[in-house]
Design an enzyme around this catalytic site. Structure first.
Site, short mmCIF file in Angstrom:
data_model
loop_
_atom_site.label_atom_id
_atom_site.label_comp_id
_atom_site.label_asym_id
_atom_site.label_seq_id
_atom_site.Cartn_x
_atom_site.Cartn_y
_atom_site.Cartn_z
N GLY A 9 -9.24 -10.42 1.97
CA GLY A 9 -7.72 -9.92 2.13
C GLY A 9 -7.16 -10.60 3.35
N GLY A 10 -7.37 -11.81 3.60
CA GLY A 10 -7.20 -12.69 5.09
C GLY A 10 -5.72 -12.96 4.96
CB VAL A 14 -5.12 -5.21 7.88
CG1 VAL A 14 -6.25 -5.21 8.70
CG2 VAL A 14 -4.41 -4.07 7.78
N GLY A 15 -5.39 -8.30 7.08
CA GLY A 15 -6.41 -9.26 7.25
C GLY A 15 -5.63 -10.54 8.00
CE1 TYR A 133 -5.20 4.32 -0.60
CE2 TYR A 133 -5.53 1.91 -1.83
CZ TYR A 133 -5.01 2.70 -0.63
OH TYR A 133 -5.29 2.11 0.57
CG ASN A 162 1.54 5.80 6.17
OD1 ASN A 162 0.46 6.71 6.18
ND2 ASN A 162 2.19 5.83 5.55
CG HIS A 176 2.92 0.95 2.44
ND1 HIS A 176 2.35 -0.33 2.05
CD2 HIS A 176 2.25 2.13 2.20
CE1 HIS A 176 0.92 0.31 1.88
NE2 HIS A 176 1.00 1.50 1.55
NE ARG A 205 3.63 9.50 4.65
CZ ARG A 205 3.97 10.92 3.92
NH1 ARG A 205 4.05 11.99 4.78
NH2 ARG A 205 4.12 10.90 2.65
CG ASP A 265 10.17 14.10 0.24
OD1 ASP A 265 10.73 15.28 0.25
OD2 ASP A 265 10.79 13.05 0.67
P1 NAP Z 1 -2.02 -6.23 1.66
O1 NAP Z 1 -1.25 -6.59 2.64
O2 NAP Z 1 -1.55 -5.82 0.43
O3 NAP Z 1 -3.36 -7.26 1.52
C1 NAP Z 1 -4.10 -7.12 0.45
C2 NAP Z 1 -5.13 -8.54 0.23
O4 NAP Z 1 -5.97 -8.07 -0.57
C3 NAP Z 1 -4.09 -9.44 0.07
O5 NAP Z 1 -4.33 -10.39 1.04
C4 NAP Z 1 -4.76 -10.08 -1.14
O6 NAP Z 1 -5.36 -11.32 -1.33
C5 NAP Z 1 -6.20 -9.32 -1.33
N1 NAP Z 1 -6.61 -8.80 -2.89
C6 NAP Z 1 -5.91 -8.19 -3.63
N2 NAP Z 1 -6.43 -7.93 -4.77
C7 NAP Z 1 -7.48 -9.11 -4.69
C8 NAP Z 1 -8.43 -9.50 -5.72
N3 NAP Z 1 -8.64 -8.97 -7.04
N4 NAP Z 1 -9.29 -10.40 -5.19
C9 NAP Z 1 -9.30 -10.72 -4.03
N5 NAP Z 1 -8.43 -10.34 -2.95
C10 NAP Z 1 -7.55 -9.74 -3.54
O7 NAP Z 1 -3.00 -4.85 2.13
P2 NAP Z 1 -2.96 -4.38 3.76
O8 NAP Z 1 -1.98 -3.35 3.91
O9 NAP Z 1 -3.19 -5.43 4.50
O10 NAP Z 1 -4.30 -3.29 3.56
C11 NAP Z 1 -5.70 -3.75 4.08
C12 NAP Z 1 -6.68 -2.66 4.01
O11 NAP Z 1 -6.22 -1.57 4.74
C13 NAP Z 1 -6.93 -2.30 2.55
O12 NAP Z 1 -8.08 -1.92 2.29
C14 NAP Z 1 -5.91 -1.03 2.55
O13 NAP Z 1 -6.37 -0.04 1.32
C15 NAP Z 1 -5.95 -0.37 3.99
N6 NAP Z 1 -5.18 0.58 4.49
C16 NAP Z 1 -3.61 -0.07 4.19
C17 NAP Z 1 -2.55 0.65 4.82
C18 NAP Z 1 -1.02 0.32 4.81
O14 NAP Z 1 -0.13 1.20 5.09
N7 NAP Z 1 -0.90 -0.94 4.63
C19 NAP Z 1 -2.98 2.06 5.47
C20 NAP Z 1 -4.11 2.49 5.40
C21 NAP Z 1 -5.27 1.74 5.01
P3 NAP Z 1 -4.21 -12.66 -1.63
O15 NAP Z 1 -3.08 -12.57 -0.55
O16 NAP Z 1 -5.08 -13.80 -1.49
O17 NAP Z 1 -3.82 -12.25 -3.15
O1 GFB Z 2 4.93 4.39 2.87
P1 GFB Z 2 5.17 5.39 1.39
O2 GFB Z 2 5.25 4.83 0.30
O3 GFB Z 2 3.44 6.01 1.55
O4 GFB Z 2 6.02 6.44 1.88
P2 GFB Z 2 3.03 7.50 1.79
C1 GFB Z 2 6.04 7.23 3.15
C2 GFB Z 2 7.38 8.18 2.96
O5 GFB Z 2 8.51 7.49 3.17
C3 GFB Z 2 7.56 9.16 1.72
C4 GFB Z 2 9.49 7.78 2.24
O6 GFB Z 2 7.96 10.48 2.11
C5 GFB Z 2 8.81 8.46 0.89
O7 GFB Z 2 9.52 9.34 0.30
N1 GFB Z 2 10.36 6.78 1.94
C6 GFB Z 2 12.07 6.76 2.03
C7 GFB Z 2 10.06 5.63 1.39
N2 GFB Z 2 12.41 5.71 1.60
C8 GFB Z 2 11.45 5.00 1.14
C9 GFB Z 2 11.28 3.81 0.49
O8 GFB Z 2 12.51 2.95 0.52
N3 GFB Z 2 10.13 3.52 -0.02
C10 GFB Z 2 9.11 3.83 0.16
N4 GFB Z 2 7.71 3.59 -0.09
N5 GFB Z 2 9.05 5.38 0.83
C11 GFB Z 2 0.80 5.97 0.90
C12 GFB Z 2 -0.01 6.23 -0.27
O9 GFB Z 2 1.73 7.35 0.94
O10 GFB Z 2 0.47 5.72 2.16
C13 GFB Z 2 -0.98 4.75 -0.37
O11 GFB Z 2 0.46 6.33 -1.47
C14 GFB Z 2 -1.50 4.40 1.11
O12 GFB Z 2 -1.96 5.20 -1.23
C15 GFB Z 2 -0.27 4.45 2.06
O13 GFB Z 2 -2.32 5.43 1.38
C16 GFB Z 2 -1.05 4.42 3.40
O14 GFB Z 2 2.46 7.64 3.29
O15 GFB Z 2 3.84 8.59 0.93
#
Ligand code: NAP
Ligand code: GFB
Length: 315
Positions: A9-10, A14-15, A133, A162, A176, A205, A265
């Site tokens: 996921g580079g 995060v990557g 998930y 988040n 998100h 959050r 929500d």
């Molecule tokens: P992201 O920006 O969506 O990046 C995900 C990466 O995974 C992409 O670079 C993609 O590669 C790769 N990927 C997806 N499907 C793939 C597949 N089938 N084969 C190979 N690579 C694949 O995700 P992120 O937000 O950086 O999340 C990183 C980690 O943190 C994840 O494990 C996520 O669950 C965890 N996490 C994220 C959040 C958050 O708020 N974002 C919060 C808590 C935990 P390509 O770009 O090459 O397609």
């Molecule tokens: O970031 P988000 O989609 O993830 O939403 P969760 C956070 C809050 O933001 C929710 C509000 O209460 C939404 O109702 N929100 C307001 C919005 N406006 C918006 C908008 O335009 N877009 C989005 N997306 N939200 C995720 C999990 O839950 O948290 C994932 O579903 C992952 O699996 C991620 O774990 C970190 O915090 O609600």
């Protein structure tokens, strides 16, 4: 022989924060981690390259906000359970001794005594908005604990809250809250249309900056060797309303703000206890949310047409 770290996921949020020659990254276009043969050939390739693979930081995942999680539950379950199972097992088969895998605070039970601590991960069902998930991610924690016990491997899991930052996915429907709101606020400002926020704005959050997550993960890879996962969190809750106000101020948006109560929500709150990481890194300085948002918005406005989730706007 030089030492290298594989980052799956580079290109992601995060990557992309693991930078420099020590890190090896492959796109999903080259190796689809849902495909066991692809994963085995990736590790086989690494074995023959002229360096020692010193560890794996497994960030790859099917990731999305509350909207995407609710719409694509099947894919969020299948893609994540396949990628995690394949990467952890293939790393073992190819003698990788050190690996970090990413979970998320949404894996915790929805109905449990707060704050969330590492021991509470399996104490009940997660919130329905992201249960597919969450259960897929929980199984990675089970697999890793099992591999520690049977094979004595230094494999571990981190549990971030988040995350936000540059290189995020700015998809307005499935992304998100932070990237979605930055993108929507940009379009609203540029087209003089209202900015629509999902839900009530009352949910709480904890947001952690992607650069901080990368620094903490580097430390965990090198220094942490315990059965239990470790939470990566600032332990500072803010309401969605607070986040909206910061983004509006930073983007100098003067237009109308609307709240769409038909939109979910999600979980009301998921407050986490960061005392374990603070115990190990008492002086770690987390990036304040306002500063991280400022840097992310500046990067977004500079790179708009290249970002993931880019949407052409008609002015
Ligand atoms: P992201 O920006 O969506 O990046 C995900 C990466 O995974 C992409 O670079 C993609 O590669 C790769 N990927 C997806 N499907 C793939 C597949 N089938 N084969 C190979 N690579 C694949 O995700 P992120 O937000 O950086 O999340 C990183 C980690 O943190 C994840 O494990 C996520 O669950 C965890 N996490 C994220 C959040 C958050 O708020 N974002 C919060 C808590 C935990 P390509 O770009 O090459 O397609
Ligand atoms: O970031 P988000 O989609 O993830 O939403 P969760 C956070 C809050 O933001 C929710 C509000 O209460 C939404 O109702 N929100 C307001 C919005 N406006 C918006 C908008 O335009 N877009 C989005 N997306 N939200 C995720 C999990 O839950 O948290 C994932 O579903 C992952 O699996 C991620 O774990 C970190 O915090 O609600």
């Amino acid at each position: 022989m030089s030492k290298k770290i594989l980052v799956t996921g580079g290109n992601g949020l995060v990557g992309s924060q693991f930078e420099g020659n020590d890190y090896i990254k492959y796109s999903s276009k080259l190796f689809d981690l849902r495909n066991t043969n692809h994963v085995d050939s990736m590790f086989r390739k690494l074995q023959y390259d002229p360096f020692n693979l010193n560890g794996v930081i497994h960030t790859a995942a099917k990731v999305g906000g509350v909207g995407g999680n609710m719409k694509y539950k099947g894919e969020f379950f299948y893609d994540n359970i396949m990628m995690n199972t394949n990467v952890i097992e293939s790393a073992r088969k190819h003698n990788v001794k050190n690996l970090v895998c990413f979970l998320s605070t949404c894996v915790f039970p929805n109905d449990v005594e707060y704050p969330l601590t590492e021991k509470k991960i399996h104490l009940g069902a997660p919130h329905t908005s992201n249960d597919a998930y969450a259960y897929a991610k929980r199984m990675a924690e089970v697999q890793i604990r099992a591999y520690r016990e049977q094979y004595g491997l230094n494999y571990k899991t981190v549990i971030p809250t988040n995350i936000y930052g540059i290189n995020d996915n700015f998809d307005i429907e499935n992304g998100h809250v932070v990237p979605s709101l930055i993108h929507k606020c940009y379009i609203a400002r540029e087209t003089n249309t209202p900015l629509t926020i999902w839900g009530s704005g009352t949910p709480l959050r904890e947001f952690i900056y992607n650069k901080d997550v990368a620094k903490l993960t580097e430390w965990v890879l090198e220094n942490y060797d315990e059965n239990e996962p470790i939470i990566l969190s600032t332990s500072e809750e803010v309401s969605i309303k607070d986040v909206v106000e910061m983004i509006i101020e930073l983007m100098d948006f003067k237009g109308e703000v609307k709240w769409d109560s038909d939109k979910p929500d999600g979980q009301y709150r998921k407050p986490s206890d960061n005392s374990k990481i603070k115990h190990y890194l008492p002086n770690f300085e987390f990036t304040p949310l306002y500063d991280g948002l400022k840097e992310t918005i500046e990067w977004f406005e500079t790179n708009y047409v290249k970002v993931r989730g880019y949407k052409q706007i008609k002015l």
